[in-house]
Scaffold this motif. Structure first.
Motif, PDB file in Angstrom:
ATOM      1  N   UNK A 113       8.209   5.563   2.436  1.00  0.00           N
ATOM      2  CA  UNK A 113       8.019   4.212   1.903  1.00  0.00           C
ATOM      3  C   UNK A 113       6.891   3.529   2.666  1.00  0.00           C
ATOM      4  N   UNK A 114       5.972   2.943   1.942  1.00  0.00           N
ATOM      5  CA  UNK A 114       4.880   2.186   2.543  1.00  0.00           C
ATOM      6  C   UNK A 114       5.023   0.718   2.191  1.00  0.00           C
ATOM      7  N   UNK A 115       4.224  -0.107   2.834  1.00  0.00           N
ATOM      8  CA  UNK A 115       4.279  -1.552   2.619  1.00  0.00           C
ATOM      9  C   UNK A 115       2.880  -2.097   2.377  1.00  0.00           C
ATOM     10  N   UNK A 116       2.761  -2.996   1.417  1.00  0.00           N
ATOM     11  CA  UNK A 116       1.500  -3.695   1.169  1.00  0.00           C
ATOM     12  C   UNK A 116       1.838  -5.179   1.062  1.00  0.00           C
ATOM     13  N   UNK A 117       1.095  -6.032   1.769  1.00  0.00           N
ATOM     14  CA  UNK A 117       1.392  -7.467   1.696  1.00  0.00           C
ATOM     15  C   UNK A 117       1.336  -7.971   0.257  1.00  0.00           C
TER      16      UNK A 117
END
Length: 160
Positions: A113-117
């Motif tokens: 899982x990745x995160x992007x603002x």
């Protein structure tokens, strides 16, 4: 915490490719800021939280400037050779940094899982480098401990 950058595969594509440079930063937003320095023109940037040792991450209180930040979750269900794509979930940094939640849920889901603002803007157009009489350019980004710096160093010389 350690992270790897996620760069949009093409401007506006909505899918993300994992970068190869490890980033160490005090928060998810700090890691995104470091990753954004190398973003391809017109592409958005996210991060993949990384923990080298198996198991769940330690709970990490968010830095003061991290509290309340929201991130769209990117998932990579097809395995390490696939791209990351929006999952429709949103994680927030409130009582802990959102990256810890991503690491914990990776174990549950069985994929990265990745995160992007939320509202991340594409990288600006590259500015042309000034002409150099020797034909070399230099730049390097380094990170250390809980702070990050950008410093010049190294060089690249055109082949031929």
């Amino acid at each position: 915490m350690k992270f790897f950058p996620l760069y949009e595969t093409a401007p506006g594509a909505g899918t993300y490719q994992l970068g190869s440079a490890e980033i160490e930063a005090v928060s998810t937003s700090a890691a995104v800021a470091i990753a954004a320095q190398s973003a391809p023109e017109g592409c958005r940037t996210g991060v993949w939280p990384y923990k080298a040792v198996a198991g769940l991450p330690d709970s990490q209180e968010p830095a003061a400037d991290e509290v309340g930040k929201l991130y769209d979750v990117l998932s990579q269900p097809t395995g390490p050779t696939g791209t990351f794509a929006p999952s429709g979930q949103v994680f927030g940094s409130f009582s802990t940094d959102a990256s810890g939640m991503a690491l914990s849920l990776e174990r549950f889901f069985g994929f990265r899982l990745g995160l992007i603002p939320q509202g991340e803007k594409p990288a600006p157009a590259a500015t042309p480098a000034p002409a150099s009489s020797s034909g070399t350019t230099s730049a390097a980004a380094t990170t250390s401990g809980s702070a990050s710096t950008v410093s010049s160093g190294g060089s690249a010389t055109p082949a031929g």
